[in-house]
Design a protein around this motif. Structure first.
Motif, PDB file in Angstrom:
ATOM      1  N   MET A 156       0.818  -1.221   0.000  1.00 27.72           N
ATOM      2  CA  MET A 156       0.000   0.000   0.000  1.00 27.72           C
ATOM      3  C   MET A 156       0.849   1.266   0.000  1.00 27.72           C
ATOM      4  N   ALA A 157       2.137   1.129   0.304  1.00 31.45           N
ATOM      5  CA  ALA A 157       3.001   2.312   0.310  1.00 31.45           C
ATOM      6  C   ALA A 157       3.011   2.987  -1.051  1.00 31.45           C
ATOM      7  N   GLY A 158       2.980   2.189  -2.122  1.00 31.32           N
ATOM      8  CA  GLY A 158       3.002   2.768  -3.461  1.00 31.32           C
ATOM      9  C   GLY A 158       1.812   3.656  -3.733  1.00 31.32           C
ATOM     10  N   ALA A 159       0.625   3.226  -3.291  1.00 29.14           N
ATOM     11  CA  ALA A 159      -0.573   4.037  -3.498  1.00 29.14           C
ATOM     12  C   ALA A 159      -0.471   5.356  -2.739  1.00 29.14           C
ATOM     13  N   TRP A 160       0.057   5.324  -1.517  1.00 28.57           N
ATOM     14  CA  TRP A 160       0.219   6.566  -0.748  1.00 28.57           C
ATOM     15  C   TRP A 160       1.259   7.465  -1.402  1.00 28.57           C
ATOM     16  N   VAL A 161       2.349   6.867  -1.903  1.00 24.78           N
ATOM     17  CA  VAL A 161       3.396   7.665  -2.540  1.00 24.78           C
ATOM     18  C   VAL A 161       2.859   8.379  -3.767  1.00 24.78           C
ATOM     19  N   ASP A 162       1.975   7.720  -4.526  1.00 24.78           N
ATOM     20  CA  ASP A 162       1.391   8.360  -5.699  1.00 24.78           C
ATOM     21  C   ASP A 162       0.439   9.488  -5.336  1.00 24.78           C
ATOM     22  N   ARG A 163      -0.010   9.542  -4.091  1.00 22.19           N
ATOM     23  CA  ARG A 163      -0.991  10.543  -3.668  1.00 22.19           C
ATOM     24  C   ARG A 163      -0.363  11.790  -3.047  1.00 22.19           C
ATOM     25  N   VAL A 164       0.820  11.656  -2.456  1.00 23.07           N
ATOM     26  CA  VAL A 164       1.362  12.736  -1.626  1.00 23.07           C
ATOM     27  C   VAL A 164       2.662  13.268  -2.215  1.00 23.07           C
ATOM     28  N   ARG A 165       3.180  14.313  -1.588  1.00 23.09           N
ATOM     29  CA  ARG A 165       4.471  14.871  -2.005  1.00 23.09           C
ATOM     30  C   ARG A 165       5.589  13.994  -1.440  1.00 23.09           C
ATOM     31  N   ARG A 166       6.421  13.480  -2.354  1.00 25.93           N
ATOM     32  CA  ARG A 166       7.380  12.429  -1.974  1.00 25.93           C
ATOM     33  C   ARG A 166       8.500  12.959  -1.093  1.00 25.93           C
ATOM     34  N   ARG A 167       8.990  14.162  -1.382  1.00 27.79           N
ATOM     35  CA  ARG A 167      10.080  14.701  -0.551  1.00 27.79           C
ATOM     36  C   ARG A 167       9.613  14.877   0.884  1.00 27.79           C
ATOM     37  N   ARG A 168       8.392  15.381   1.048  1.00 28.48           N
ATOM     38  CA  ARG A 168       7.852  15.561   2.397  1.00 28.48           C
ATOM     39  C   ARG A 168       7.693  14.214   3.093  1.00 28.48           C
ATOM     40  N   LEU A 169       7.224  13.213   2.354  1.00 27.54           N
ATOM     41  CA  LEU A 169       7.063  11.883   2.934  1.00 27.54           C
ATOM     42  C   LEU A 169       8.409  11.313   3.366  1.00 27.54           C
ATOM     43  N   MET A 170       9.445  11.494   2.542  1.00 25.64           N
ATOM     44  CA  MET A 170      10.769  11.003   2.903  1.00 25.64           C
ATOM     45  C   MET A 170      11.303  11.715   4.134  1.00 25.64           C
ATOM     46  N   LEU A 171      11.053  13.020   4.242  1.00 24.33           N
ATOM     47  CA  LEU A 171      11.487  13.761   5.428  1.00 24.33           C
ATOM     48  C   LEU A 171      10.818  13.215   6.685  1.00 24.33           C
ATOM     49  N   VAL A 172       9.529  12.925   6.597  1.00 25.21           N
ATOM     50  CA  VAL A 172       8.820  12.359   7.745  1.00 25.21           C
ATOM     51  C   VAL A 172       9.404  11.003   8.111  1.00 25.21           C
TER      52      VAL A 172
ATOM     53  N   CYS B  11       7.212   3.429 -17.025  1.00 29.35           N
ATOM     54  CA  CYS B  11       5.943   3.338 -16.298  1.00 29.35           C
ATOM     55  C   CYS B  11       5.184   4.661 -16.363  1.00 29.35           C
ATOM     56  N   PRO B  12       3.861   4.634 -16.607  1.00 25.66           N
ATOM     57  CA  PRO B  12       3.073   5.874 -16.527  1.00 25.66           C
ATOM     58  C   PRO B  12       3.302   6.560 -15.174  1.00 25.66           C
ATOM     59  N   ARG B  13       3.517   7.868 -15.214  1.00 22.84           N
ATOM     60  CA  ARG B  13       3.938   8.582 -14.020  1.00 22.84           C
ATOM     61  C   ARG B  13       2.952   8.425 -12.852  1.00 22.84           C
ATOM     62  N   HIS B  14       1.647   8.391 -13.158  1.00 21.79           N
ATOM     63  CA  HIS B  14       0.672   8.303 -12.080  1.00 21.79           C
ATOM     64  C   HIS B  14       0.645   6.929 -11.417  1.00 21.79           C
ATOM     65  N   LEU B  15       1.311   5.925 -12.058  1.00 17.33           N
ATOM     66  CA  LEU B  15       1.362   4.567 -11.499  1.00 17.33           C
ATOM     67  C   LEU B  15       2.723   4.224 -10.920  1.00 17.33           C
ATOM     68  N   LEU B  16       3.687   5.116 -11.035  1.00 15.74           N
ATOM     69  CA  LEU B  16       5.068   4.757 -10.726  1.00 15.74           C
ATOM     70  C   LEU B  16       5.249   4.294  -9.286  1.00 15.74           C
ATOM     71  N   GLY B  17       4.625   4.975  -8.332  1.00 19.54           N
ATOM     72  CA  GLY B  17       4.750   4.557  -6.939  1.00 19.54           C
ATOM     73  C   GLY B  17       4.201   3.171  -6.716  1.00 19.54           C
ATOM     74  N   ARG B  18       3.035   2.887  -7.294  1.00 19.41           N
ATOM     75  CA  ARG B  18       2.408   1.584  -7.101  1.00 19.41           C
ATOM     76  C   ARG B  18       3.174   0.473  -7.808  1.00 19.41           C
ATOM     77  N   VAL B  19       3.679   0.746  -9.003  1.00 18.48           N
ATOM     78  CA  VAL B  19       4.457  -0.265  -9.714  1.00 18.48           C
ATOM     79  C   VAL B  19       5.777  -0.535  -8.990  1.00 18.48           C
ATOM     80  N   THR B  20       6.411   0.523  -8.483  1.00 15.85           N
ATOM     81  CA  THR B  20       7.635   0.351  -7.706  1.00 15.85           C
ATOM     82  C   THR B  20       7.378  -0.495  -6.473  1.00 15.85           C
ATOM     83  N   ALA B  21       6.308  -0.176  -5.743  1.00 13.90           N
ATOM     84  CA  ALA B  21       5.990  -0.934  -4.539  1.00 13.90           C
ATOM     85  C   ALA B  21       5.607  -2.369  -4.862  1.00 13.90           C
TER      86      ALA B  21
END
Length: 351
Positions: A1-17, A278-288
Motif C-alpha cells: 500500500m506504500a506505493g498508493a500513498w506515494v502516488d498521492r502525496v508529495r514524496r520529498r515531504r514523505l521522505m522527510l517524515v 511506467c506511466p507517471r501516475h502509477l510509478l509509486g504503485r508499480v515500484t511498490a
C-alpha cells in the motif's frame, strides 16, 4: 500500500517524515537503556517501525528521482545512487564495528540516529516541483489503486519477466544470505574478524558495477546491457561453494565481487527503465509492487535455506542455492527483452 500513498502525496515531504521517525525510533533505544527500561519488545517495535519507514522512503525515492533529473540523466543518476549504496556497504560494517568497539552497541545506534537526521537535512535542501495524484482520494479507493499497480506489473510484457526474475533471484539471495556467515565460519574456518572483510568485497564489486553501468548502456543498449550484467554475474555465483581456507577464500571474493558488479549494472538499468517506462501516475504503485514481489521472497528463501542446510549440510546447501540463483536469469533470457537492443521508453499504445 506504500506505493498508493506515494502516488498521492508529495514524496520529498514523505521522505522527510520517514527519516525523522527513523531518527526518533533509533534514539529511543539509548534513551530507554539509560532509563533502565529497555526491553526486547521495545527493540522489536523499533525494528518494525524502521522497516515500515524504509518501505515508504525507498518507494518515494524511486518516484522522486525522475522529477529531480531529466529522463536522459536517469541512468547516470541511478548509477550514482547504486554506487553510493555499494560504498556504504563497504564502509558501513567496518564503521559500525568500530563504533561498537569504542562506544558500545547502544551508542552505535545513537550514531545511526544521527545519520538519519543528516539524511533529512540533506533532503530538505533539495528544491523540486512535485505533482502528486490527488484525483482519487475517495474512501475505499486505496485497495483498488494497489491492485492497479500490481495488475500493470503482472500484465506488462517487460515488467512481468523482470518481476519473475527479481522474485526468484531474491529467493536465492535470501537463502544464501541466511547461511553465508555460518558457511564461512563453520565450513571454511574463517575467523569472525575476516568475515566482514570478505563480505565487503561484494560491496566493492557493486561500486565498480555502478561506475560501468552507463558505459555498458551506451555500448550495448539497455536491453542487451541488462542481459549482459546478469549473464556475467550468475556464473560467478557457482564459485562461492568452492571456497576453502587459505587462498581458497579467493573463490568467495571473486564470486561476490563479480556477482555484485553484474547485478548492479542490471539494477541500474531496471530502475531507470521503470522510471521512464511506467506511466507517471502509477510509478509509486508499480515500484511498490516490484518490491513486494522481490523483497517478499527474501524471508521465504531464508527459511528454506535453514531447512536445506540442516538436511544436506552447509556446502551442499550452498551448491543447491547457487545453482538455483544462476538459473534465475532464464526468466530474462526467454522473455521479449532478448529481441531488443534497448528497452522501450513507454508501453505499447501510449503516446
Amino acid at each position: 500500500m506504500a506505493g498508493a500513498w506515494v502516488d498521492r502525496v508529495r514524496r520529498r515531504r514523505l521522505m522527510l517524515v520517514c527519516h525523522a521517525l527513523s531518527c526518533l525510533l533509533l534514539a529511543s533505544v539509548p534513551l530507554a537503556w539509560w532509563a533502565g527500561v529497555l526491553s526486547v519488545g521495545h527493540l522489536l517495535v523499533v525494528a518494525l517501525g524502521l522497516g515500515v519507514c524504509s518501505v515508504f522512503a525507498m518507494t518515494a525515492y524511486e518516484v522522486l528521482l525522475p522529477t529531480v533529473v531529466g529522463q536522459d540523466d536517469l541512468a547516470e543518476a541511478n548509477a550514482k545512487v547504486r554506487g553510493s549504496e555499494s560504498s556504504a556497504q563497504v564502509l558501513g560494517p567496518g564503521l559500525g564495528g568500530l563504533l561498537v568497539q569504542v562506544f558500545g552497541p547502544v551508542m552505535g545506534l545513537l550514531a545511526d540516529a544521527v545519520s538519519f537526521a543528516a539524511c533529512a537535512l540533506c533532503l530538505a535542501r533539495v528544491t523540486v516541483r512535485e505533482t502528486p495524484d490527488t484525483g482519487s482520494r475517495r474512501r475505499g479507493d486505496l485497495l483498488r489503486e494497489v491492485w492497479d499497480g500490481l495488475r500493470f506489473t503482472l500484465r506488462d510484457p517487460y515488467f512481468r519477466p523482470i518481476s519473475l526474475y527479481l522474485a526468484t533471484a531474491n529467493l536465492a539471495t535470501g537463502a544464501l544470505g541466511a547461511i553465508v556467515v555460518v558457511f564461512l565460519v563453520r565450513e571454511v574456518g574463517v575467523d569472525a574478524a575476516s568475515v566482514g572483510a570478505l563480505l565487503s568485497a561484494g560491496g566493492i564489486g557493486g561500486v565498480v558495477g555502478a561506475m560501468l553501468a552507463r558505459r555498458v548502456i551506451r555500448a550495448m543498449g539497455s536491453a542487451r546491457g541488462l542481459l549482459f550484467g546478469e549473464l556475467v554475474a550468475m556464473p560467478f555465483t557457482l564459485m562461492m561453494p568452492l571456497t576453502t581456507s587459505g587462498l581458497g577464500v579467493l573463490f568467495f571474493v571473486a564470486s561476490t565481487f563479480m556477482f555484485n558488479a553484474g547485478v548492479t549494472v542490471s539494477n541500474v538499468i531496471i530502475g531507470s527503465f521503470r522510471q521512464s517506462y511506467c506511466p507517471r501516475h502509477l510509478l509509486g504503485r508499480v515500484t511498490a509492487s516490484g518490491r513486494f514481489l522481490g523483497y517478499g521472497a527474501l524471508p521465504i528463501g531464508a527459511v528454506l535455506a535453514g531447512a536445506l542446510a540442516t538436511a544436506t549440510g552447509l556446502r551442499t546447501g550452498a551448491w543447491v542455492i547457487c545453482v538455483a540463483q544462476a538459473l534465475c536469469v532464464l526468466a530474462l533470457v526467454l522473455s521479449p527483452i532478448r529481441r531488443h537492443r534497448d528497452l522501450p521508453s513507454e508501453p505499447a499504445g501510449v503516446h
